[in-house]
Design a protein around this motif. Structure first.
Motif, PDB file in Angstrom:
ATOM      1  N   GLY A 246       0.817  -1.204   0.000  1.00  0.00           N
ATOM      2  CA  GLY A 246       0.000   0.000   0.000  1.00  0.00           C
ATOM      3  C   GLY A 246       0.848   1.250   0.000  1.00  0.00           C
ATOM      4  O   GLY A 246       2.068   1.188   0.216  1.00  0.00           O
ATOM      5  N   LEU A 247       0.219   2.372  -0.225  1.00  0.00           N
ATOM      6  CA  LEU A 247       0.930   3.632  -0.359  1.00  0.00           C
ATOM      7  C   LEU A 247       1.534   4.120   0.951  1.00  0.00           C
ATOM      8  O   LEU A 247       2.412   4.986   0.946  1.00  0.00           O
ATOM      9  CB  LEU A 247      -0.008   4.708  -0.917  1.00  0.00           C
ATOM     10  N   GLU A 279     -12.277  -0.524  -2.582  1.00  0.00           N
ATOM     11  CA  GLU A 279     -12.103  -1.977  -2.580  1.00  0.00           C
ATOM     12  C   GLU A 279     -10.713  -2.356  -3.070  1.00  0.00           C
ATOM     13  O   GLU A 279     -10.092  -3.299  -2.571  1.00  0.00           O
ATOM     14  CB  GLU A 279     -13.167  -2.627  -3.473  1.00  0.00           C
ATOM     15  N   ASN A 280     -10.216  -1.627  -4.052  1.00  0.00           N
ATOM     16  CA  ASN A 280      -8.917  -1.949  -4.644  1.00  0.00           C
ATOM     17  C   ASN A 280      -8.304  -0.682  -5.238  1.00  0.00           C
ATOM     18  O   ASN A 280      -8.996   0.276  -5.578  1.00  0.00           O
ATOM     19  CB  ASN A 280      -9.053  -3.003  -5.766  1.00  0.00           C
ATOM     20  N   ASN A 281      -6.968  -0.721  -5.353  1.00  0.00           N
ATOM     21  CA  ASN A 281      -6.213   0.283  -6.107  1.00  0.00           C
ATOM     22  C   ASN A 281      -6.480   1.710  -5.648  1.00  0.00           C
ATOM     23  O   ASN A 281      -6.727   2.612  -6.460  1.00  0.00           O
ATOM     24  CB  ASN A 281      -6.517   0.160  -7.611  1.00  0.00           C
ATOM     25  N   GLU A 291      -7.689   0.666   3.003  1.00  0.00           N
ATOM     26  CA  GLU A 291      -8.012  -0.434   2.090  1.00  0.00           C
ATOM     27  C   GLU A 291      -7.349  -1.722   2.562  1.00  0.00           C
ATOM     28  O   GLU A 291      -7.995  -2.775   2.655  1.00  0.00           O
ATOM     29  CB  GLU A 291      -7.550  -0.103   0.678  1.00  0.00           C
ATOM     30  N   VAL A 292      -6.040  -1.649   2.879  1.00  0.00           N
ATOM     31  CA  VAL A 292      -5.327  -2.866   3.271  1.00  0.00           C
ATOM     32  C   VAL A 292      -5.791  -3.346   4.642  1.00  0.00           C
ATOM     33  O   VAL A 292      -5.842  -4.563   4.894  1.00  0.00           O
ATOM     34  CB  VAL A 292      -3.803  -2.656   3.251  1.00  0.00           C
ATOM     35  N   ARG A 293      -6.170  -2.424   5.518  1.00  0.00           N
ATOM     36  CA  ARG A 293      -6.616  -2.834   6.857  1.00  0.00           C
ATOM     37  C   ARG A 293      -8.005  -3.455   6.817  1.00  0.00           C
ATOM     38  O   ARG A 293      -8.279  -4.409   7.558  1.00  0.00           O
ATOM     39  CB  ARG A 293      -6.539  -1.641   7.815  1.00  0.00           C
TER      40      ARG A 293
END
Length: 353
Positions: A246-247, A279-281, A291-293
């Motif tokens: 992730g960023l 959801e993605n990207n 998003e990742v969490r």
């Protein structure tokens, strides 16, 4: 005199109303956990204390404790709730809102739950620490505005439930406190709280979520966990999902022995996530960070339930509750979220008679 009365009337009209009367049987505060540093030597009452260790001979320094503020309603209807804050703040985030409405702890108190609001070691009222740190005035509020999914400064996310007036924004950022802890003290503080208070339910937020999982595995007194957007997750050894890029650095699950993880399967768990999470990207720092969490939360809930546990993930917009940032417990619809949590608590935990 008329001007004074008129001013008081304006002031009272500006204070948000709370429709529920709360009768409190007892309230107070106390430190919990911690350690004492004892300097060698003999105390000399004629020596003016200084920074040099020899000037502190024979003296003590109590530090590294948490600090709890509690309120017990007259009509107790459930187990005590222990509120654990996240990074950058202290327990105030549970006690009030930026626009001075009843805070999450007050809303749950009104439902009959004893509330214990913690300042973790090195923050707020628990800032007497053994860590040697330098506090610098880092200008970062616009960064956190993004990370906490309020929007991209100065634009707010559409439909957000956060009170957007300038005073509320100022009040919110003034809740932030210096972080003087090494964070290795958070779990021992929660351990100490479990032993002191006995049976309880943890209510955690953000960076407070991960030590909450560890404490719940270690303490049978912790009967359940409600976590608002936890920052990290544990998994049984050999069952850790692949790291998520992730960023903001991505996210990895933390392996723990299977027998320890199984302790979580004995306790009801509910996890809440708010709105504005792709959801993605994701293309923003805040969107990517959560998003990742959220993805890892789905994996965590699946792992707990796979091993026979009782874990629930509530993504608020999926049940029609929209507009919440990372600080969902402080926003305009915090009462709606508190009602949802109350229903879950009443369903999962019977009152101890």
């Amino acid at each position: 005199m008329k001007n004074i009365i008129f001013s008081i009337a304006i002031l009272m009209a500006s204070i948000p109303a709370f429709s529920t009367d709360i009768v409190i049987s007892r309230q107070g505060q106390f430190p919990v956990g911690g350690t004492t540093i004892q300097r060698p030597g003999t105390f000399d009452p004629d020596t003016f204390v200084g920074w040099a260790e020899q000037d502190q001979a024979g003296q003590s320094y109590r530090c590294d404790h948490a600090f709890a503020r509690y309120q017990i309603p007259k009509d107790v209807k459930g187990l005590p709730l222990v509120f654990v804050h996240g990074y950058g703040g202290d327990g105030v985030c549970w006690e009030t809102t930026p626009d001075d409405r009843p805070g999450f702890a007050t809303l749950l108190l009104a439902k009959g739950f004893p509330t214990y609001v913690l300042d973790l070691p090195g923050r707020g009222h628990a800032s007497r620490t053994s860590s040697t740190v330098t506090v610098e005035p880092v200008a970062d509020e616009m960064f956190w505005f993004d990370i906490w999914r309020m929007g991209i400064w100065p634009e707010w996310n559409e439909g957000i439930q956060f009170p957007k007036d300038s005073l509320s924004v100022s009040n919110f950022f003034r809740q932030m406190v210096p972080d003087l802890s090494n964070h290795q003290l958070d779990v021992p503080a929660l351990d100490a709280m479990a032993k002191k208070l006995g049976d309880q339910i943890l209510v955690t937020h953000s960076a407070g979520g991960f030590p909450g999982w560890i404490a719940a595995m270690r303490n049978p007194e912790i009967k359940g966990v409600a976590s608002l957007e936890p920052g990290g997750f544990v998994f049984p050894e050999g069952e850790v999902p692949e790291p998520l890029p992730g960023l903001t650095g991505g996210l990895s699950g933390v392996p723990v022995p299977v027998e320890q993880f199984m302790e979580l399967t004995k306790k009801p768990i509910i996890i809440y996530f708010g709105d504005y999470i792709p959801e993605n990207n994701a293309t923003t720092l805040g969107g990517s960070n959560w998003e990742v969490r959220l993805k890892m939360a789905r994996e965590f809930v699946a792992a707990v339930n796979h091993h026979g546990g009782d874990a629930t993930l509530v993504v608020l917009p999926e049940i029609g509750i929209r507009g919440n940032s990372h600080f969902l417990m402080q926003e305009l619809n915090n009462d709606v979220i508190a009602n949802h949590l109350t229903s879950w608590l009443n369903k999962k935990f019977a009152k101890n008679d």
